[in-house]
Design a protein around this motif. Structure first.
Motif, PDB file in Angstrom:
ATOM      1  N   GLU A 256      30.909  -6.329  17.390  1.00  0.00           N
ATOM      2  CA  GLU A 256      30.109  -7.603  17.786  1.00  0.00           C
ATOM      3  C   GLU A 256      28.810  -6.983  18.195  1.00  0.00           C
ATOM      4  O   GLU A 256      27.696  -7.694  17.669  1.00  0.00           O
ATOM      5  CB  GLU A 256      30.733  -8.239  18.972  1.00  0.00           C
ATOM      6  CG  GLU A 256      30.094  -9.448  19.601  1.00  0.00           C
ATOM      7  CD  GLU A 256      30.737 -10.015  20.629  1.00  0.00           C
ATOM      8  OE1 GLU A 256      29.987 -10.202  21.744  1.00  0.00           O
ATOM      9  OE2 GLU A 256      31.956 -10.001  20.874  1.00  0.00           O
ATOM     10  N   ARG A 257      28.458  -6.044  18.781  1.00  0.00           N
ATOM     11  CA  ARG A 257      27.227  -5.600  19.431  1.00  0.00           C
ATOM     12  C   ARG A 257      26.408  -5.172  18.095  1.00  0.00           C
ATOM     13  O   ARG A 257      25.352  -5.309  18.016  1.00  0.00           O
ATOM     14  CB  ARG A 257      27.293  -4.473  20.271  1.00  0.00           C
ATOM     15  CG  ARG A 257      28.103  -4.910  21.636  1.00  0.00           C
ATOM     16  CD  ARG A 257      27.041  -5.911  22.252  1.00  0.00           C
ATOM     17  NE  ARG A 257      25.805  -5.343  22.505  1.00  0.00           N
ATOM     18  CZ  ARG A 257      24.849  -6.058  22.691  1.00  0.00           C
ATOM     19  NH1 ARG A 257      24.911  -7.178  22.215  1.00  0.00           N
ATOM     20  NH2 ARG A 257      23.839  -5.493  22.981  1.00  0.00           N
ATOM     21  N   GLU A 263      21.351  -8.575  13.488  1.00  0.00           N
ATOM     22  CA  GLU A 263      20.646  -9.902  13.482  1.00  0.00           C
ATOM     23  C   GLU A 263      19.099  -9.860  13.819  1.00  0.00           C
ATOM     24  O   GLU A 263      18.300 -10.459  13.574  1.00  0.00           O
ATOM     25  CB  GLU A 263      21.530 -10.889  13.988  1.00  0.00           C
ATOM     26  CG  GLU A 263      22.862 -11.103  13.399  1.00  0.00           C
ATOM     27  CD  GLU A 263      23.845 -11.873  13.929  1.00  0.00           C
ATOM     28  OE1 GLU A 263      23.429 -12.765  15.114  1.00  0.00           O
ATOM     29  OE2 GLU A 263      24.897 -12.593  13.481  1.00  0.00           O
ATOM     30  N   GLN A 264      19.077  -8.980  14.918  1.00  0.00           N
ATOM     31  CA  GLN A 264      17.759  -8.809  15.401  1.00  0.00           C
ATOM     32  C   GLN A 264      16.903  -8.207  14.869  1.00  0.00           C
ATOM     33  O   GLN A 264      15.706  -7.914  15.401  1.00  0.00           O
ATOM     34  CB  GLN A 264      17.863  -8.317  17.121  1.00  0.00           C
ATOM     35  CG  GLN A 264      18.847  -9.386  17.917  1.00  0.00           C
ATOM     36  CD  GLN A 264      18.831  -8.980  19.367  1.00  0.00           C
ATOM     37  OE1 GLN A 264      18.118  -7.937  19.691  1.00  0.00           O
ATOM     38  NE2 GLN A 264      20.087  -9.219  20.091  1.00  0.00           N
ATOM     39  N   GLU A 283      30.453  -3.156   7.378  1.00  0.00           N
ATOM     40  CA  GLU A 283      30.432  -4.568   6.696  1.00  0.00           C
ATOM     41  C   GLU A 283      29.558  -5.438   7.556  1.00  0.00           C
ATOM     42  O   GLU A 283      29.026  -6.246   6.891  1.00  0.00           O
ATOM     43  CB  GLU A 283      31.767  -5.133   6.710  1.00  0.00           C
ATOM     44  CG  GLU A 283      32.932  -4.743   5.523  1.00  0.00           C
ATOM     45  CD  GLU A 283      34.321  -5.048   5.809  1.00  0.00           C
ATOM     46  OE1 GLU A 283      34.547  -5.970   6.829  1.00  0.00           O
ATOM     47  OE2 GLU A 283      35.230  -4.677   5.100  1.00  0.00           O
ATOM     48  N   ALA A 284      29.310  -5.258   8.837  1.00  0.00           N
ATOM     49  CA  ALA A 284      28.303  -5.953   9.530  1.00  0.00           C
ATOM     50  C   ALA A 284      26.815  -5.539   9.302  1.00  0.00           C
ATOM     51  O   ALA A 284      25.861  -6.071  10.005  1.00  0.00           O
ATOM     52  CB  ALA A 284      28.535  -5.734  10.998  1.00  0.00           C
TER      53      ALA A 284
END
Length: 308
Positions: A256-257, A263-264, A283-284
Motif C-alpha cells: 500500500e505504501r 502515485e505521488q 507490480e505496484a
C-alpha cells in the motif's frame, strides 16, 4: 532587473581575521579555484516559485552572471553544512526552512566543488546579507537557462535540473531486514528494530552513494519509511526516518505504501528479501532490493571516514 550600482565593481575590504579556507588553490595548468578546502553551493528548489538564484556582484569571479549562493568551505566542514552556512550568510536562507536531498560534486583533483540540492519546507524571503549579490530572485525551472549563467553553473544545470525531479524513497520491510542477520534479534525484536532505525537515520541524514540508487549525482538523502509489526512495535522512531506500524499484515501495508508513493511520483525502492512481497511491489511500480543490499550500505556508513 536591478540597476547595477557602480560600487558593485569594487570588492569589499577583506576582514582582518579570515578563515583559513578563504584562499585560492592553483592547479598545475595555472587555473585558480576559490577555497583551500573546496567549496560548496546551495541549489534551493521551491515547487511553487522555482530555484533561488544569485545575481553575482560585478567584482566577483564572472561578475554579472547568475548562479547559486555558496563559497569556500572551512577546514573539516561537510559540504552540506558549508553550503547551508554560505546560503544563510549571502542570501538569508534559514537552515530550518530547507532540507538537503542530494549532492553533485565536481572534482578538479586539487579542488572540489559540491552542489547541495535542497527543497523548501517552509516559505521564506531571501535577502542579500553581504556584498556578493546584485540581487536574489526565484526563477522558474524553465526560465533558468534564459539567464546569463555563471559558466560552471550553466554546464552543470542540465544535470541538476534532472535531479530536481527525482524523489527517492526507501520503504523498508523491517521484520525481513532484522531477521536476515543472526545477531540475536529473536531475543528482543524491539531492541533489534531500534538498532536498525538508528542506523537508517544515519544514511537518511548523510545520504547514500548515487550509484547505489542508480541515480545521477554524488549522494542522495532518500526519504526512509520503515514498516514494523508485532513485537517490534515497542521501538521508537528516530528522525528523519518515518516509522509506520502495521495494524494488520505488514506485507499488505508495504504494498500500500509503495503504491501511494509511486502515485505521488516518487522513485520507490522496497527493501525486502521476501520473494512474494517483492513481486507484489514490483507490480505496484516500485523497484526492489534485498536485505543484504541495505545491510552492506549500513555497514559502509558505519565505517570511519579514513577507511572509506
Amino acid at each position: 532587473m536591478t540597476t547595477q550600482d557602480p560600487a558593485s565593481h569594487v570588492p569589499p575590504r577583506l576582514p582582518g581575521v579570515r578563515d583559513p579556507g578563504d584562499a585560492w588553490v592553483t592547479a598545475a595548468d595555472g587555473t585558480r579555484y576559490w577555497g583551500r578546502f573546496g567549496a560548496a553551493g546551495l541549489l534551493v528548489h521551491d515547487p511553487a516559485r522555482g530555484v533561488l538564484l544569485q545575481h553575482r556582484a560585478m567584482w566577483s569571479h564572472h561578475g554579472g552572471t547568475w548562479g547559486i549562493p555558496g563559497g569556500a568551505l572551512h577546514a573539516g566542514e561537510p559540504p552540506a553544512a558549508g553550503a547551508l552556512r554560505e546560503a544563510n550568510e549571502e542570501a538569508g536562507v534559514p537552515a530550518d526552512a530547507v532540507v538537503a536531498f542530494a549532492t553533485s560534486a565536481v572534482d578538479r583533483e586539487v579542488w572540489r566543488y559540491t552542489t547541495v540540492l535542497a527543497r523548501v519546507e517552509r516559505s521564506f524571503t531571501p535577502h542579500a546579507g553581504d556584498a556578493e549579490s546584485l540581487e536574489l530572485a526565484w526563477v522558474t525551472v524553465d526560465a533558468v537557462a534564459q539567464r546569463e549563467l555563471h559558466p560552471a553553473f550553466a554546464q552543470a544545470w542540465p544535470r541538476l535540473r534532472r535531479m530536481l525531479d527525482v524523489r527517492p524513497v526507501l520503504v523498508v520491510d523491517a521484520a525481513n531486514v532484522v531477521g536476515s542477520r543472526p545477531d540475536g534479534w529473536w531475543k528482543d525484536r524491539a531492541a533489534a528494530t531500534q538498532r536498525l532505525v538508528q542506523r537508517l537515520a544515519v544514511i537518511a541524514r548523510e545520504g547514500l552513494p548515487a550509484a547505489a540508487l542508480e541515480l545521477d549525482g554524488d549522494r542522495w538523502m532518500p526519504r526512509i519509511e520503515m514498516v514494523i509489526e508485532g513485537r517490534a512495535r515497542d521501538a521508537t522512531a528516530v528522525a528523519p526516518v518515518v516509522m509506520t506500524v502495521a495494524r494488520g499484515s505488514g506485507d499488505d501495508l508495504i504494498v500500500e505504501r509503495a503504491a501511494e508513493r509511486r502515485e505521488q511520483g516518487d522513485a520507490v525502492t522496497v527493501v525486502t528479501s521476501d520473494r512474494g512481497l517483492a513481486e507484489q511491489v514490483r507490480e505496484a511500480g516500485a523497484t526492489t532490493r534485498g536485505a543484504g543490499w541495505l545491510l552492506a550500505l549500513l555497514d559502509e556508513a558505519a565505517d570511519p571516514p579514513a577507511s572509506r
